[in-house]
Motif scaffolding. Structure first.
Motif, PDB file in Angstrom:
ATOM      1  N   PHE A   1     -11.531 -27.758  51.037  1.00  0.00           N
ATOM      2  CA  PHE A   1     -12.650 -27.197  50.842  1.00  0.00           C
ATOM      3  C   PHE A   1     -13.776 -28.342  50.590  1.00  0.00           C
ATOM      4  CE2 PHE A   1     -15.858 -25.176  48.045  1.00  0.00           C
ATOM      5  CZ  PHE A   1     -16.010 -23.910  48.405  1.00  0.00           C
ATOM      6  N   PHE A   2     -13.397 -29.561  50.073  1.00  0.00           N
ATOM      7  CA  PHE A   2     -14.647 -30.584  50.017  1.00  0.00           C
ATOM      8  C   PHE A   2     -14.134 -31.731  50.777  1.00  0.00           C
ATOM      9  CE2 PHE A   2     -14.401 -28.808  45.466  1.00  0.00           C
ATOM     10  CZ  PHE A   2     -15.602 -28.697  45.468  1.00  0.00           C
ATOM     11  N   GLY A   3     -13.332 -31.353  51.806  1.00  0.00           N
ATOM     12  CA  GLY A   3     -12.986 -32.385  52.821  1.00  0.00           C
ATOM     13  C   GLY A   3     -12.018 -33.455  52.542  1.00  0.00           C
ATOM     14  N   SER A   4     -11.154 -32.957  51.399  1.00  0.00           N
ATOM     15  CA  SER A   4      -9.900 -34.030  51.040  1.00  0.00           C
ATOM     16  C   SER A   4      -9.254 -34.367  52.063  1.00  0.00           C
ATOM     17  CB  SER A   4      -9.190 -33.130  49.948  1.00  0.00           C
ATOM     18  OG  SER A   4     -10.418 -32.679  48.895  1.00  0.00           O
ATOM     19  N   LEU A   5      -8.922 -33.585  53.036  1.00  0.00           N
ATOM     20  CA  LEU A   5      -7.872 -34.028  53.942  1.00  0.00           C
ATOM     21  C   LEU A   5      -8.541 -34.702  55.358  1.00  0.00           C
ATOM     22  CD1 LEU A   5      -5.584 -30.753  53.628  1.00  0.00           C
ATOM     23  CD2 LEU A   5      -5.653 -32.904  52.359  1.00  0.00           C
TER      24      LEU A   5
ATOM     25  N   ASP B   1     -11.382 -39.282  42.102  1.00  0.00           N
ATOM     26  CA  ASP B   1     -11.573 -39.359  43.493  1.00  0.00           C
ATOM     27  C   ASP B   1     -10.764 -38.171  44.125  1.00  0.00           C
ATOM     28  OD1 ASP B   1      -8.764 -39.972  43.522  1.00  0.00           O
ATOM     29  OD2 ASP B   1      -9.415 -42.111  43.833  1.00  0.00           O
ATOM     30  N   ARG B   2     -10.815 -37.962  45.656  1.00  0.00           N
ATOM     31  CA  ARG B   2     -10.241 -36.957  45.925  1.00  0.00           C
ATOM     32  C   ARG B   2      -8.756 -36.846  45.988  1.00  0.00           C
ATOM     33  NH1 ARG B   2      -9.846 -37.826  52.629  1.00  0.00           N
ATOM     34  NH2 ARG B   2      -8.797 -39.971  52.342  1.00  0.00           N
ATOM     35  N   SER B   3      -8.012 -37.907  45.571  1.00  0.00           N
ATOM     36  CA  SER B   3      -6.455 -37.689  45.223  1.00  0.00           C
ATOM     37  C   SER B   3      -6.461 -37.213  43.707  1.00  0.00           C
ATOM     38  CB  SER B   3      -6.063 -38.921  45.417  1.00  0.00           C
ATOM     39  OG  SER B   3      -6.332 -40.049  44.353  1.00  0.00           O
ATOM     40  N   VAL B   4      -7.105 -37.648  42.799  1.00  0.00           N
ATOM     41  CA  VAL B   4      -7.125 -37.101  41.599  1.00  0.00           C
ATOM     42  C   VAL B   4      -7.429 -35.659  41.465  1.00  0.00           C
ATOM     43  CG1 VAL B   4      -7.650 -37.406  39.060  1.00  0.00           C
ATOM     44  CG2 VAL B   4      -7.352 -39.424  40.415  1.00  0.00           C
ATOM     45  N   ASP B   5      -8.240 -35.330  42.273  1.00  0.00           N
ATOM     46  CA  ASP B   5      -9.104 -34.006  42.112  1.00  0.00           C
ATOM     47  C   ASP B   5      -8.143 -32.828  42.961  1.00  0.00           C
ATOM     48  OD1 ASP B   5     -10.954 -34.988  40.494  1.00  0.00           O
ATOM     49  OD2 ASP B   5     -12.209 -35.104  42.097  1.00  0.00           O
ATOM     50  N   TYR B   6      -7.180 -33.271  43.531  1.00  0.00           N
ATOM     51  CA  TYR B   6      -6.542 -32.238  44.598  1.00  0.00           C
ATOM     52  C   TYR B   6      -5.578 -31.569  44.009  1.00  0.00           C
ATOM     53  CZ  TYR B   6      -4.320 -30.958  48.865  1.00  0.00           C
ATOM     54  OH  TYR B   6      -3.890 -30.120  50.404  1.00  0.00           O
ATOM     55  N   LEU B   7      -5.356 -30.219  44.076  1.00  0.00           N
ATOM     56  CA  LEU B   7      -4.491 -29.310  43.124  1.00  0.00           C
ATOM     57  C   LEU B   7      -3.617 -28.249  44.282  1.00  0.00           C
ATOM     58  CD1 LEU B   7      -7.133 -28.049  40.426  1.00  0.00           C
ATOM     59  CD2 LEU B   7      -5.351 -30.005  40.382  1.00  0.00           C
ATOM     60  N   PHE B   8      -3.779 -28.493  45.614  1.00  0.00           N
ATOM     61  CA  PHE B   8      -3.492 -27.499  46.389  1.00  0.00           C
ATOM     62  C   PHE B   8      -1.597 -27.181  46.156  1.00  0.00           C
ATOM     63  CE2 PHE B   8      -1.510 -25.907  50.752  1.00  0.00           C
ATOM     64  CZ  PHE B   8      -2.246 -24.752  50.604  1.00  0.00           C
ATOM     65  N   ILE B   9      -1.243 -25.953  46.123  1.00  0.00           N
ATOM     66  CA  ILE B   9       0.256 -25.633  45.739  1.00  0.00           C
ATOM     67  C   ILE B   9       0.605 -24.688  46.790  1.00  0.00           C
ATOM     68  CG2 ILE B   9       0.199 -25.979  43.545  1.00  0.00           C
ATOM     69  CD1 ILE B   9       0.041 -22.973  43.135  1.00  0.00           C
ATOM     70  N   GLY B  10      -0.269 -24.224  47.819  1.00  0.00           N
ATOM     71  CA  GLY B  10      -0.044 -23.167  48.791  1.00  0.00           C
ATOM     72  C   GLY B  10      -0.822 -21.957  48.689  1.00  0.00           C
ATOM     73  N   THR B  11      -1.285 -21.430  49.679  1.00  0.00           N
ATOM     74  CA  THR B  11      -2.067 -20.187  49.506  1.00  0.00           C
ATOM     75  C   THR B  11      -1.419 -18.900  49.031  1.00  0.00           C
ATOM     76  OG1 THR B  11      -3.428 -20.591  51.382  1.00  0.00           O
ATOM     77  CG2 THR B  11      -3.660 -18.494  50.738  1.00  0.00           C
TER      78      THR B  11
ATOM     79  N   LEU C   1      -4.467 -37.846  52.301  1.00  0.00           N
ATOM     80  CA  LEU C   1      -4.651 -38.297  50.919  1.00  0.00           C
ATOM     81  C   LEU C   1      -3.229 -39.086  50.635  1.00  0.00           C
ATOM     82  CD1 LEU C   1      -5.253 -34.788  49.169  1.00  0.00           C
ATOM     83  CD2 LEU C   1      -6.798 -36.720  49.014  1.00  0.00           C
ATOM     84  N   ASN C   2      -2.269 -39.272  51.474  1.00  0.00           N
ATOM     85  CA  ASN C   2      -1.208 -39.937  51.056  1.00  0.00           C
ATOM     86  C   ASN C   2      -0.711 -40.738  52.311  1.00  0.00           C
ATOM     87  OD1 ASN C   2       0.226 -38.019  52.710  1.00  0.00           O
ATOM     88  ND2 ASN C   2       0.390 -36.668  50.764  1.00  0.00           N
ATOM     89  N   ALA C   3      -1.251 -41.024  53.363  1.00  0.00           N
ATOM     90  CA  ALA C   3      -0.644 -41.670  54.407  1.00  0.00           C
ATOM     91  C   ALA C   3      -1.733 -42.643  55.315  1.00  0.00           C
ATOM     92  CB  ALA C   3      -0.144 -40.854  55.354  1.00  0.00           C
ATOM     93  N   GLU C   4      -1.311 -43.744  55.492  1.00  0.00           N
ATOM     94  CA  GLU C   4      -2.315 -44.503  56.393  1.00  0.00           C
ATOM     95  C   GLU C   4      -1.156 -45.285  57.386  1.00  0.00           C
ATOM     96  OE1 GLU C   4      -6.373 -46.210  54.075  1.00  0.00           O
ATOM     97  OE2 GLU C   4      -4.643 -47.420  53.878  1.00  0.00           O
ATOM     98  N   PRO C   5      -1.814 -45.744  58.683  1.00  0.00           N
ATOM     99  CA  PRO C   5      -1.093 -46.475  59.532  1.00  0.00           C
ATOM    100  C   PRO C   5      -0.360 -47.691  58.919  1.00  0.00           C
ATOM    101  CG  PRO C   5      -3.117 -45.750  60.499  1.00  0.00           C
ATOM    102  CD  PRO C   5      -3.307 -45.469  58.871  1.00  0.00           C
ATOM    103  N   ILE C   6       0.867 -47.653  59.501  1.00  0.00           N
ATOM    104  CA  ILE C   6       1.615 -48.980  58.714  1.00  0.00           C
ATOM    105  C   ILE C   6       1.049 -50.363  59.053  1.00  0.00           C
ATOM    106  CG2 ILE C   6       3.214 -49.116  60.689  1.00  0.00           C
ATOM    107  CD1 ILE C   6       5.490 -49.601  58.634  1.00  0.00           C
ATOM    108  N   ASP C   7       0.289 -50.500  60.211  1.00  0.00           N
ATOM    109  CA  ASP C   7      -0.185 -51.890  60.693  1.00  0.00           C
ATOM    110  C   ASP C   7      -1.419 -52.288  59.691  1.00  0.00           C
ATOM    111  OD1 ASP C   7      -2.190 -50.247  61.456  1.00  0.00           O
ATOM    112  OD2 ASP C   7      -2.191 -50.438  63.465  1.00  0.00           O
ATOM    113  N   ARG C   8      -1.764 -51.474  58.805  1.00  0.00           N
ATOM    114  CA  ARG C   8      -2.801 -51.794  57.887  1.00  0.00           C
ATOM    115  C   ARG C   8      -2.308 -52.591  56.746  1.00  0.00           C
ATOM    116  NH1 ARG C   8      -6.966 -46.671  57.054  1.00  0.00           N
ATOM    117  NH2 ARG C   8      -7.483 -46.346  59.139  1.00  0.00           N
TER     118      ARG C   8
END
Length: 837
Positions: free
Chosen positions: A326-330, A351-361, A541-548
């Motif tokens: 909804f807020f561009g969290s993903l 931040d967007r990680s602290v504010d995220y609550l999604f459990i499934g529609t 919210l929980n993944a970045e390329p490993i080369d970073r």
């Protein structure tokens, strides 16, 4: 599972179930004096039979498949869990593993802020047995393997959720749904980077399961397991562990009250509760004492309410529970416009990680329709989780409700933590169990139609309240998006969620027979699992390329060449008996704590907890990757100042050349470039003071006043030492009364052995005096001269010293935080601070 599983026909089991299962599932209606109608069936009637072995295995296998697919998302995308997981916890783990491999325990970390008490740091992983075992088995574990082990903890928690649902005799499909939400719903997915909190979170279901068994069976074996699991959950000493401890206590009180004879129930289980408490306290007392000792001398002895309130969950974030983006969290481009520091009208450090609550529609559909609209969340079998959800939301909202303000002022321990939004972990657990129960109820009873005939007014009221609540949540979210200019994007995401919810409504309404409802439930679980994997696994919210994070694996050739040159310089210095330090500033996130793996004695680092005197005197700043956050207080005015010299700071590693530094950063004169290029510039500074020297004259000083005044006192660094006023009574009269004009001693000092927890020196002197070691002064360090313990002196404001008589002597500084004397001093200090407050 036998210790937790309900045994059909056993007195203990039926006695326990009677506390939770009563003839009237709608306890609020009972309080109103209403009696359920004939169409309302009892909790026992909607209870499934005990699970068969096949059902148990099928539930476990289903959850393991879900776990495997989730892990595969990171593997297939070539990503790892980012940020704190890799900038902080992974190097902490590697330091733990490397030290254990060398046969030592990592009590003190010399590669972090010029010295750091790892034994007292809740985030060091030292007291987490599973991570210590992992470190012993795989000391060179890759980042991917590290993530796998952390996720395995979540899987363990998910299996414990299945076990609890099995104990409650909920349908296996409901158990799998609850477990999937627990593992990757809401905070569990968005906060994966916070490894310590994830570990605490993962052990909670097992601790709750053990508590259920302890109360039901009065088993000392279950009580022992409860103590162990609660200790594993709490040893992280973070806010998540603290809050889950309160949830366990709340569960105990809830069961006691529901029994109708709370004191009788507690009295009959006093023995098993004592055993559990004794085990818990025995396992936690030492790490808690050491951490509280550290907090008392750290930069964070407590958190003011205003700072904590800035970590509140904005109510607008509720919309992410069922509309995740909804807020561009993903959005992978980090285009987030939800509540945060930049967009909120009040101070907001979330931040967007602290504010995220999604459990499934579809689980949200169950919660709104069957749970709130039909009142099924108020049934006694799920009332505990409903109440926990309400209290956790009130806490997480922080400044937006009076509840958090009250508990912050009156509940011990709350003021130690800075972010009430951490309670979203409890919110996720409560939502998981509520969703599981509602799906179980649907399978056993179907759609909640019969309530209209018996309690039409109440049901209409509940439906109205539910629709109003949903409307308010959507209105707040849309208003926020409109204010930020993203209304169209939010509406599109809302439409996608509505289409998914409509499919769920069709799924739940088309199938009528018990067998069809069970099949529909399985489809709902599969769809929810797929949606959670799509939205929450390896997301932005929980993944970045490993080369970073290449610094931990195969760093770029230019950086590797620079580190090689720096290591060569340091080796040469150490061969000459010197012990120089390095400052790494401005390089990207993983470089902040890379010193732990590269074995560089860094004066900076990345850690919220630091020794307060060092923080105030050196000014490391919030982190070392943003050069603009580095402070330069009056006691550290540049890289050629007295304190920089005393620290032995001889090398500066930057992300840019000196001439491009911001104006507030002092540029060292006569610095020599030994490597430059590819965002890494390494400079050799001027000569620094030796790590150890011998002084024959003493100059008293108040270290706190000197740091507060932001002026480093002048003294003769060749023959004089500053001794803190609190250490003056430990000095012998000969050194105290020495004439200022007396000649310096003919002394030779050499470091003969340097380890994390132990430093050995050889001293030859023709006069008595003070041996100064420019390593940080901290409680738990002891010093021996020729094997005899001597008082540890607070020297040169930040460092250690010891008085040494004339002649040849062997001096040994040893870090012994577990000594009876230090633990006693820690307990006394805590009581003293409590009395002062």
């Amino acid at each position: 599972m036998s210790i937790f599983s309900a045994v059909p026909g056993s007195d203990a089991d039926f006695a326990f179930m009677s506390l939770l299962d009563t003839a009237s599932p709608y306890f609020p209606f009972q309080r109103l004096g209403l009696r359920p109608g004939a169409s309302d069936i009892s909790a026992e009637e909607i209870e499934t039979p005990a699970w068969t072995r096949r059902q148990t295995l099928l539930a476990i296998v289903s959850l393991l498949i879900f776990s495997g697919l989730a892990l595969a998302c990171w593997s297939w995308s070539g990503t790892v869990v980012p940020w704190d997981s890799k900038n902080h916890f992974y190097p902490m783990f590697r330091f733990l593993a490397d030290t254990l491999r060398e046969g030592r325990i990592p009590l003190w970390n010399p590669y972090h802020f010029a010295g750091h008490p790892s034994v007292a740091d809740p985030q060091s992983l030292l007291f987490t047995p599973t991570m210590v075992l992992f470190a012993l088995i795989a000391p060179d574990a890759s980042m991917q393997l590290f993530d796998t082990i952390i996720f395995a903890h979540l899987c363990f928690g998910g299996l414990a959720v299945v076990g609890l649902c099995r104990r409650y005799r909920w349908h296996p499909a409901a158990a799998v749904l609850a477990a999937m939400i627990f593992m990757l719903g809401g905070a569990a997915s968005s906060r994966l980077q916070h490894t310590g909190m994830i570990l605490s979170y993962s052990f909670f279901p097992a601790a709750l399961w053990a508590l259920e068994a302890t109360l039901a069976q009065r088993s000392y074996r279950a009580a022992l397991l409860l103590g162990v699991m609660a200790a594993l959950m709490s040893v992280g000493r973070d806010q998540v562990a603290f809050l889950f401890d309160l949830v366990l206590a709340f569960r105990l009180v809830f069961v006691a009250i529901e029994s109708g004879n709370p004191f009788g129930l507690l009295r009959s289980r006093l023995g098993v509760l004592f055993v559990a408490g004794f085990v818990l306290l025995s396992l936690l007392i030492v790490p808690i004492l050491l951490t509280l000792q550290f907090l008392g001398t750290s930069n964070r002895p407590g958190i003011p309410f205003g700072i904590a309130a800035a970590g509140s969950l904005d109510p607008a974030n509720f919309v992410t529970m069922f509309v995740p983006n909804f807020f561009g969290s993903l959005d992978v481009g980090y285009d987030y416009w939800g509540p945060n520091y930049a967009t909120a009208s009040v101070a907001d450090w979330t931040d967007r990680s602290v504010d995220y609550l999604f459990i499934g529609t579809l689980p949200c559909l169950l919660l709104i329709w069957h749970g709130l609209g039909a009142g099924r969340l108020f049934e006694r079998r799920v009332a505990f989780y409903t109440l926990a959800l309400v209290l956790a939301l009130a806490y997480a909202l922080g400044r937006y409700t009076p509840f958090f303000s009250f508990v912050f002022d009156w509940w011990p321990g709350v003021s130690l933590y800075r972010r009430p939004a951490d309670a979203t972990f409890i919110v996720n657990v409560a939502l998981a169990f509520c969703s599981g129960y509602l799906l179980h109820h649907f399978i056993m009873r179907g759609l909640p139609r019969s309530l209209f005939a018996e309690h039409k007014i109440l049901v209409l009221l509940l439906i109205g309240v539910s629709l109003c609540g949903l409307g308010v949540v959507l209105y707040q979210g849309l208003l926020f998006s409109a204010k930020e200019g993203h209304l169209a994007s939010s509406l599109g995401q809302l439409g996608l969620a509505a289409a998914f919810a409509l499919s769920g409504i069709l799924l739940l309404t088309v199938f009528r027979s018990p067998h069809q409802r069970a099949m529909a439930a399985c489809v709902l679980v599969a769809l929810t699992g797929a949606e959670i994997l799509w939205r929450n696994a390896a997301s932005a919210l929980n993944a970045e390329p490993i080369d970073r994070y290449a610094v931990y694996a195969t760093m770029p050739s230019s950086n590797a060449a620079g580190i090689s040159s720096l290591r060569h310089e340091l080796s040469t210095k150490r061969a000459q008996g010197e012990q120089p330090r390095v400052e790494i500033l401005g390089l990207s996130g993983p470089w902040q704590n890379a010193s732990m793996m590269l074995k560089l004695e860094d004066t900076l680092g990345y850690n919220p907890l630091r020794i307060n005197e060092y923080e105030r005197a050196v000014g490391p700043g919030e982190n070392a990757s943003d050069i603009n956050l580095r402070h330069y207080p009056g006691t550290f005015r540049g890289y050629t100042c007295r304190l920089a010299s005393l620290l032995g700071l001889e090398y500066l590693v930057l992300d840019r050349p000196l001439e491009k530094l911001p104006r507030h950063v002092p540029r060292p004169r006569d610095a020599t470039l030994i490597h430059g290029g590819d965002n890494m510039y390494i400079y050799k500074l001027g000569s620094a003071a030796p790590r150890a020297y011998f002084a024959t004259r003493v100059k008293p000083v108040d270290g706190n006043d000197a740091i507060d005044d932001a002026v480093w006192p002048g003294f003769d660094r060749a023959n004089e030492v500053l001794i803190d006023k609190n250490s003056m009574d430990d000095l012998d009269g000969e050194v105290l009364n020495r004439d200022a004009a007396s000649l310096p001693a003919q002394a030779h000092v050499a470091i003969t052995n340097y380890e994390e927890n132990r430093v050995t020196l050889s001293v030859d002197t023709d006069k008595a005096g003070v041996l100064v070691l420019h390593d940080l002064f901290y409680a738990g360090w002891e010093v021996r001269v020729d094997g005899e313990r001597q008082p540890l002196l607070h020297a040169n404001i930040l460092f250690r010293g010891v008085e040494v008589p004339e002649g040849h002597h062997e001096v040994e500084f040893v870090f012994r935080p577990f000594s009876f004397a230090n633990l006693t001093a820690a307990a006394t200090g805590i009581l003293h601070r409590h009395a002062e407050n």
